[in-house]
Design a protein around this motif. Sequence first.
Motif, PDB file in Angstrom:
ATOM      1  N   GLU A 110      39.607  41.867  39.682  1.00  0.00           N
ATOM      2  CA  GLU A 110      40.028  43.188  40.158  1.00  0.00           C
ATOM      3  C   GLU A 110      41.491  43.383  39.768  1.00  0.00           C
ATOM      4  N   VAL A 111      41.750  44.355  38.910  1.00  0.00           N
ATOM      5  CA  VAL A 111      43.077  44.519  38.320  1.00  0.00           C
ATOM      6  C   VAL A 111      43.659  45.889  38.659  1.00  0.00           C
ATOM      7  N   GLU A 112      44.921  45.894  39.085  1.00  0.00           N
ATOM      8  CA  GLU A 112      45.658  47.141  39.267  1.00  0.00           C
ATOM      9  C   GLU A 112      46.994  47.023  38.534  1.00  0.00           C
ATOM     10  N   VAL A 113      47.315  48.041  37.747  1.00  0.00           N
ATOM     11  CA  VAL A 113      48.566  48.077  36.986  1.00  0.00           C
ATOM     12  C   VAL A 113      49.433  49.201  37.547  1.00  0.00           C
TER      13      VAL A 113
ATOM     14  N   SER B 137      42.621  41.449  29.488  1.00  0.00           N
ATOM     15  CA  SER B 137      42.031  40.112  29.404  1.00  0.00           C
ATOM     16  C   SER B 137      41.419  39.699  30.737  1.00  0.00           C
ATOM     17  N   LEU B 138      42.077  40.021  31.841  1.00  0.00           N
ATOM     18  CA  LEU B 138      41.579  39.646  33.169  1.00  0.00           C
ATOM     19  C   LEU B 138      40.438  40.553  33.613  1.00  0.00           C
TER      20      LEU B 138
ATOM     21  N   ILE C 142      40.622  48.258  30.037  1.00  0.00           N
ATOM     22  CA  ILE C 142      40.948  48.102  31.464  1.00  0.00           C
ATOM     23  C   ILE C 142      40.116  49.058  32.310  1.00  0.00           C
ATOM     24  N   ARG C 143      40.101  50.304  31.937  1.00  0.00           N
ATOM     25  CA  ARG C 143      39.400  51.313  32.742  1.00  0.00           C
ATOM     26  C   ARG C 143      37.882  51.138  32.683  1.00  0.00           C
TER      27      ARG C 143
ATOM     28  N   MET D 218      39.149  37.495  41.700  1.00  0.00           N
ATOM     29  CA  MET D 218      40.507  37.563  42.242  1.00  0.00           C
ATOM     30  C   MET D 218      41.072  38.966  42.094  1.00  0.00           C
ATOM     31  N   LYS D 219      41.989  39.295  42.977  1.00  0.00           N
ATOM     32  CA  LYS D 219      42.726  40.555  42.870  1.00  0.00           C
ATOM     33  C   LYS D 219      44.081  40.255  42.232  1.00  0.00           C
TER      34      LYS D 219
END
Length: 426
Positions: free
Chosen positions: A25-28, A18-19, A206-207, A1-2
Motif C-alpha cells: 500500500e503506497v502513498e506519495v 516498484s513497491l 503506481i495508480r 505493508m503501508k
Amino acid sequence: MKINIIGAGLGGLLSAASLAIEGHEVEVFEKLPITGGRFTNIEYHGFSLSTGALHMIPHGSTGPLGNLLRKIGADVEIVPCKPMAMIRIPANGANDYKSGFKDISFNQYGSQFSMWNRLKLSILLITTRRWPPKNISFENWIRKYLNEDSAHKTANSFCGWALSLTNRDVPAEEAFEIFENLYRYGGTGIPMGGCKGVTDALVEIIRSNGGIIHKNTEVSRIIVKDNTARGVIANGKKHYSDIVISNIGHPFTRDLYESGTIDNAYEEKINNAKPSAGIKICLAADKPLIGHNGILLTPYCRRINGINEVTNTDPNLAPSGKHLVMAHQSVQQENIDKLEEEIEIGLQDLKEVFPNNKYEVILTQSYYDGWPVNRASSGSDIGNITPIDNLYVVGDGAKGEGGIEVEGVALGVMNTLDIIKQLYVE
C-alpha cells in the motif's frame, strides 16, 4: 505493508512503482502541483524543456535505470545514442575554438596525447580498474600520471557535464567507478517523450496498482516514536505507515523529525555532502547544430561542459521543423552569487562553438540550493539509511557508487528496496 513516500521526483516514483507492483500500500506526497520533480518536462512555446535533467539517460536502456524500468514494466522506449559522445577540440593545436575546430569520438580521446602518454594511459586504465586510486582527486591523478593539458580539460568537461563538478572536486576512486560503469552498462540513450515520458509511465504504474499520489501536499513532519518512523503529517493530517521513504535528500529529511539522540557521525556526513549547482541554456534552431543524438563535450570552452540535441531522436520535443539544443555548465559554490555573469560567459562560449549557425536562446535555467543539480555531489553521498529505523532516503542525495545522475538514483532505489526486502519481507 503501508509505505509513505515523501516527494514525487524520480527516486520517489521509482520506489513507489516498484513497491506498488509487489502489492504494498503506497502513498506519495508531493508539495508541487506536478509529478516528476527535476525529471519531467515543461512546455515552453511548443518546446518540451526539462525541469532538470537533459532528456538523456547516461547508460541508456542497459543501465540501472533502464533495467529497473524494464523490471517493473514501465512503458518507456530508450533510443541508444550513436555516437555516445563526441569531443570538440581546436584545430591546429590551438587552445580555444576561435581558429576552428574538429570533432573526435569520445572513444578516441587519447589520440590527442603523445605516444608515450597513450601507452601510459592504456596501462593505467587496466590497473585502475582493478586497483582504483584512493585519497586523491581526479584532477591530481591526471596531473600526476599524464601531465597532459588536454586530458585535464577533457576530464573537466566530462565531470562538469555528468556531475556538475570540476575534476578537482571528484575523488579519483569515484571517477573510475563511473568509468567502470560505462564499460559495464554501456553509453547514453534518449527516452522518447523526454524526461516526462519516464515519470508519466511510473505514475501510471503506481495508480494502476492501487497507489495514491497526493499533489499540492507538503509533508511537515515525520512521525517518530521509539526512534522508529511511524508515518508523516501532511497538510495537517496524520498518515501512519510501516515505512517512510524520503526523496528530498538527507538534510531536508532530517529537518522533518525529532529524535531523542543526535547521531554525530550522521550529522557530519550531512554537513559534508554539499549539493552541486549548474546552468542549462536551451536553444532553438531551424537546422541541426550538432547533427547527432549523442553528447558533444566542449573541453575548450570557459564554462559550457557539454551539449545535446535530442530532437535528432525525438522531433516531438520541439515544434515542427525546429530543433531543441541544450547546453550545460557546472557552477562552483563561489560563483552562485554571480549567476548572471556565469550565464553570460556560457552564452559567449556558445557563439564560439556554433560560430556560423543561427539559433535563438529560448530559456536559461539555474540549479542550486533547494533545486540543485544533485542534492549531494558525487563522492559525498551519504547512502540510503538514516539513524531512524524504518526511514530511508532515495534520490540524487543518496545515489549508488559510480552512479551518474539518474543512474545513481536508480542504484540507490534498488539498494533501498533490497534493504526493505531483507528486513521486512523475508
